[in-house]
Enzyme design. Structure first.
Site, short mmCIF file in Angstrom:
data_model
loop_
_atom_site.label_atom_id
_atom_site.label_comp_id
_atom_site.label_asym_id
_atom_site.label_seq_id
_atom_site.Cartn_x
_atom_site.Cartn_y
_atom_site.Cartn_z
N HIS A 1 65.24 9.67 -12.80
CA HIS A 1 64.90 10.86 -11.84
C HIS A 1 64.88 11.89 -12.65
CE1 HIS A 1 65.32 13.21 -8.42
NE2 HIS A 1 66.43 12.82 -7.74
N ARG B 1 58.91 9.31 -4.43
CA ARG B 1 60.25 8.57 -4.58
C ARG B 1 60.07 7.25 -3.89
NH1 ARG B 1 65.82 10.84 -2.90
NH2 ARG B 1 65.49 11.94 -5.00
N ARG C 1 67.09 17.31 -1.12
CA ARG C 1 66.90 18.26 -2.09
C ARG C 1 65.73 18.13 -2.78
NH1 ARG C 1 72.01 17.76 -1.03
NH2 ARG C 1 71.36 15.68 -0.79
N THR C 2 65.42 17.02 -3.32
CA THR C 2 64.29 16.87 -4.20
C THR C 2 63.12 17.15 -3.53
OG1 THR C 2 65.29 15.01 -5.18
CG2 THR C 2 63.05 14.97 -5.72
N LYS D 1 51.80 -0.46 8.09
CA LYS D 1 50.77 -1.61 8.40
C LYS D 1 50.40 -2.30 7.16
CE LYS D 1 48.54 2.21 11.09
NZ LYS D 1 47.48 3.35 10.76
N1 CP Z 1 69.68 14.66 -5.85
C1 CP Z 1 68.86 14.05 -4.94
O1 CP Z 1 67.97 13.35 -5.47
O2 CP Z 1 69.17 14.43 -3.63
P1 CP Z 1 68.04 13.96 -2.56
O3 CP Z 1 68.33 12.46 -2.38
O4 CP Z 1 68.65 14.41 -1.44
O5 CP Z 1 66.72 14.28 -2.72
#
Ligand code: CP
Length: 298
Positions: free
Chosen positions: A128, A100, A50-51, A79
Site C-alpha cells: 500500500h 485497490r 480514506r484512500t 458479469k
Molecule cells: N488506510 C486505508 O487504506 O483506509 P481505507 O481502507 O479507508 O482506504
C-alpha cells in the site's frame, strides 16, 4: 515514473523528494490547474474511505476529474469481466488508474495491461505504497526519520500497511520492533528480506515493554476480511488494545499512528492525548496523493 506498485521501487532520495513536495503542497505551493485536462480512473474492488476519497480530493485540488467504477457490484465485474479487460478498457477513458484489489500482485498485473500509469491503492496482503508515504510524512512532522524506534503492532501477517512501511523504513536509520498476536506474526520471508536490507528487528511478546521502547507506535487492525473463517478471526480479535493507561508508560514524544479504520484496538480516550496522530495521518492523505498524481501525470 510510470506506475506506483510497491514502495520497494523507491530509493530514499525519491521518498524524500515526494515528502518534500507534499510539504510544499501542504503550504499551498501548487498549481490548482496542474491536472485540469486529466482524468483519474478509480477502480476499487474492496471497500475504502480514506484512500478512495483522498485520491479523488487530491485530483480535484489539482483541477482534474475522477471517474469511479462504483465498486464491484455496480460494475461489469459481476458479469465476469476480468481485471485485465477492465484495465484495458479504463485505460481508454482515463490518464491514470488507481486500483485497490483483494489479490496480492493485482496492481502489478494491471500495470502489464494498462496503457496509462497504475497506482496501487492496496493489493491484498501485499503493498500500500501511498499509505506508506503518508505514514513517513506524519512521522517526519513529529521527529526526524533517523535514529528512531518504530513499533508495528497487530496483524503483521496480512497487514499490507505494516509490510510497506517496514520496507520503507529499511532506507532510514530505524530500529523496527514488532508485537503480533500468535499466528499473525510477520511472515518469515518478509522478516528475512527486511534483515537482508540491513534493518534491526526486535520481536516483543509483552505490550508494556514494547510500548516503552518506542518513538512511534504503528497500530493495525486485525482484518476480519483476510481470515478464512470467523472462528479463526475471533480467536485473535481484541487481543490488544492501546489505552491511556498503557501510554502512561510511553516516551513523551512517542506518537501513535494507525492507517484506520480502527475497530477496538485504540481506546477512543487516546484520541485526546498528544500521542494520537492518526487523524492527522488520514488528513495527510491529500497532499501525499497530490504529490503522487503530479509524479505520474504532471
Ligand atoms: N488506510 C486505508 O487504506 O483506509 P481505507 O481502507 O479507508 O482506504
Amino acid at each position: 515514473r510510470q506506475h506506483i506498485i510497491s514502495i520497494k521501487e523507491f530509493e530514499k532520495k525519491d521518498i524524500d523528494a515526494l515528502l518534500d513536495r507534499a510539504e510544499a503542497i501542504d503550504q499551498g505551493d501548487y498549481d490548482p490547474k496542474a491536472l485540469e485536462d486529466k482524468i483519474l480512473g478509480v477502480l476499487f474492488f474492496e471497500p475504502s474511505t480514506r484512500t478512495r476519497m483522498s485520491f479523488e480530493a487530491a485530483m480535484a485540488r489539482l483541477g482534474g476529474a475522477s471517474i469511479d467504477m462504483g465498486g464491484v457490484e455496480a460494475s461489469s465485474v459481476v458479469k465476469g469481466e476480468t481485471l485485465a479487460d477492465t484495465i484495458r478498457v479504463v485505460s481508454g477513458y482515463a490518464d491514470a488508474i488507481v486500483l485497490r484489489h483483494p489479490r496480492e500482485g493485482a496492481a502489478q498485473l494491471a500495470s502489464e495491461f494498462a496503457s496509462v500509469p497504475v497506482l496501487n491503492a492496496g493489493d491484498g496482503a501485499g503493498q500500500h505504497p501511498s499509505q506508506t508515504l503518508i505514514d513517513l510524512y506524519t512521522i517526519r512532522q513529529a521527529m526526524p526519520l533517523e535514529g528512531i524506534d518504530v513499533g508495528l503492532l497487530g496483524d503483521l501477517r496480512y497487514g499490507r500497511t505494516a509490510h510497506s512501511l517496514a520496507y520503507a523504513l529499511t532506507q532510514y536509520d530505524v530500529t523496527i520492533h514488532t508485537l503480533a498476536p500468535e499466528g499473525l506474526e510477520m511472515p518469515p520471508n518478509v522478516v528475512e528480506e527486511l534483515r537482508e536490507r540491513g534493518v534491526e528487528i526486535v520481536v516483543h511478546d509483552e505490550i508494556g515493554e514494547f510500548t516503552r521502547a518506542l518513538d512511534v507506535m504503528y497500530v493495525t487492525r486485525i482484518q476480519r476480511e483476510r481470515f478464512p473463517d470467523s472462528a479463526s478471526y475471533y480467536a485473535v480479535a481484541s487481543s490488544y488494545r492501546v489505552t491511556p493507561e498503557l501510554l502512561a508508560e510511553a516516551r513523551e514524544r512517542m506518537i501513535v499512528l494507525h492507517p484506520l479504520p480502527r475497530v477496538d484496538e485504540i481506546d477512543p480516550r487516546v484520541d485526546a492525548l498528544p500521542h494520537a496522530k492518526y487523524f492527522q495521518q488520514a488528513r495527510n492523505g491529500v497532499p501525499i496523493r497530490m504529490a503522487l498524481l503530479l509524479e505520474v501525470m504532471g
